[in-house]
Design an enzyme around this catalytic site. Sequence first.
Site, PDB file in Angstrom:
ATOM      1  N   PRO A  40      41.148  39.853  38.018  1.00  5.79           N
ATOM      2  CA  PRO A  40      41.099  41.102  38.796  1.00  5.79           C
ATOM      3  C   PRO A  40      42.062  42.180  38.336  1.00  5.79           C
ATOM      4  CG  PRO A  40      42.398  39.499  39.970  1.00  5.79           C
ATOM      5  CD  PRO A  40      41.910  38.797  38.725  1.00  5.79           C
ATOM      6  N   GLY A  41      42.793  41.932  37.267  1.00  2.85           N
ATOM      7  CA  GLY A  41      43.632  42.973  36.706  1.00  2.85           C
ATOM      8  C   GLY A  41      45.124  42.792  36.900  1.00  2.85           C
ATOM      9  N   GLY A  42      45.562  41.656  37.394  1.00  2.00           N
ATOM     10  CA  GLY A  42      46.990  41.438  37.602  1.00  2.00           C
ATOM     11  C   GLY A  42      47.778  41.523  36.306  1.00  2.00           C
TER      12      GLY A  42
ATOM     13  N   ASP B  35      35.484  42.690  31.490  1.00  2.00           N
ATOM     14  CA  ASP B  35      35.043  41.547  32.291  1.00  2.00           C
ATOM     15  C   ASP B  35      33.523  41.525  32.290  1.00  2.00           C
ATOM     16  OD1 ASP B  35      36.422  39.446  34.262  1.00  2.00           O
ATOM     17  OD2 ASP B  35      34.437  39.960  35.034  1.00  2.00           O
TER      18      ASP B  35
ATOM     19  N   CYS C 122      39.444  39.137  29.181  1.00  2.00           N
ATOM     20  CA  CYS C 122      38.896  38.552  30.419  1.00  2.00           C
ATOM     21  C   CYS C 122      39.817  39.007  31.545  1.00  2.00           C
ATOM     22  CB  CYS C 122      38.837  37.039  30.335  1.00  2.00           C
ATOM     23  SG  CYS C 122      37.816  36.390  28.980  1.00  2.00           S
ATOM     24  N   ALA C 123      39.686  40.254  31.957  1.00  2.00           N
ATOM     25  CA  ALA C 123      40.773  40.938  32.649  1.00  2.00           C
ATOM     26  C   ALA C 123      40.796  40.797  34.163  1.00  2.00           C
ATOM     27  CB  ALA C 123      40.740  42.435  32.300  1.00  2.00           C
TER      28      ALA C 123
ATOM     29  N   CYS D 253      45.284  28.956  33.128  1.00  2.00           N
ATOM     30  CA  CYS D 253      45.968  28.429  34.314  1.00  2.00           C
ATOM     31  C   CYS D 253      45.595  26.966  34.526  1.00  2.00           C
ATOM     32  CB  CYS D 253      45.659  29.265  35.559  1.00  2.00           C
ATOM     33  SG  CYS D 253      43.903  29.387  35.975  1.00  2.00           S
TER      34      CYS D 253
END
Length: 448
Positions: free
Chosen positions: A262-264, A283, A259-260, A381
């Site tokens: 925005p790629g951080g 994604d 579930c990548a 999170c």
Amino acid sequence: MAKKGARDIALDVLNRVEEHQSYSNLELKHVLDREELRAPDAGLVTELVYGTIQRRLTLDTALDRFIRGKKVQTWVKNLLRLSLYQIRFLDRIPDRAVVHEAVEIAKRRGHQGIASMVNGVLRNALRSPDLWDKLGSGDDAARLSIEQSHPEWLVRRWAGQYGIEETRRILESNNRPPRTSIRVNTLKSTRDELLGKLREQFSAVEPSVVSPDGLVMEGGHAAGTEWFRQGLFTVQDESSMLVAPALAADPGMRVLDACAAPGGKTTHIAALMQNRGEIIASDVHPHKRDLIAQNAKRLGITIIEPIVSDALHLGEKKLGTFDRILLDAPCTGFGVIRRKPELKWNKTPDDVKAIAELQYKLLESVAALLAPGGLLVYSTCTIEPEENQLIVQRFVKNHPAFELDRTLADDLPASVRDKIDTTEGFVQVLPHHFESDGFFIARLKRKA
């Protein structure tokens, strides 16, 4: 047309968040990217938006004493909230200036009747010095709910999980303004080099105590700098920076980020792999796949292959197996309330239950793609045990081929390990631990 002031812009953002149920951080980013604001004005807009939404319950409880259930237009109520927030929580702005500005905005956006009503409500509030001392009643949880402006159901839930005093610390931290934290792109620079560059433009930049790759800034718009465009860093919360190292991915490995966007974390993994190996970044949304690709390109990363897929159906893609898998699962987001304060008003206990069931299904789905001897990191999170510890414990119990890797804590920076309880083998960062996002991390190993 006269240029809008900070309070007018903040009011626009508040209206869009409420009318379109959008995220305040995204609306703020859109405004800060579009408007040519001086750094102090950008800081004020940010503080007014986050603060007004954070303190909504406290502000509305006070407002109810003066409007007493009267029907008020959305923009007018947001103007009153915005103004009361400044009166109550921002000492540096004189009360008379707050009232004057609110009345002028009301005149421009409405008519004299609305302006008179706004003037009357705010002046009545100023004539009630004991207003803020008499808002809460009932037991500790009920008073905390009003005082710290969180839904009562959530306060009671956390009090049962963490105790009332720890809950108070969580709530207080949630209400403090978010700091800007950035992660240096170690493929292009070092933290010390970037720190020196940023201090040329920003007065308050310090090394993160959470991550050796992180820097923390007070105010400013880091993403608007040339160094950002050059790919020397990316904007990322400090707690989030703990996830990629937990994966322990070496150069040359094959990695799945399920579930990548925005790629951080994806780009952090790539940097730790020295841009050698293969990362499949999935994604469910095509536009988010494009966002991952854009971020990778800006940072000079070539080993990431973004794909579009629901993580529940990744097994159907015939991707083979992976040495490492990251499942940064969708969650209630209760760890990022200071950045997305509307979350606490939009979620319910049923949402927690529903998202937990999805998380478990996602974990089962992606775990099937892990090679024997491989590691899987599950992160969220949120600070909800139902979405965190209970998910992992249930999975390990039902899947004997997997075990909880209790050595995860050994890989944490000492500054983090000394601050949090890792006795159960999990990492749960609470918002007040480091004034960063609340984050949960667990590492699972598939037996060889």
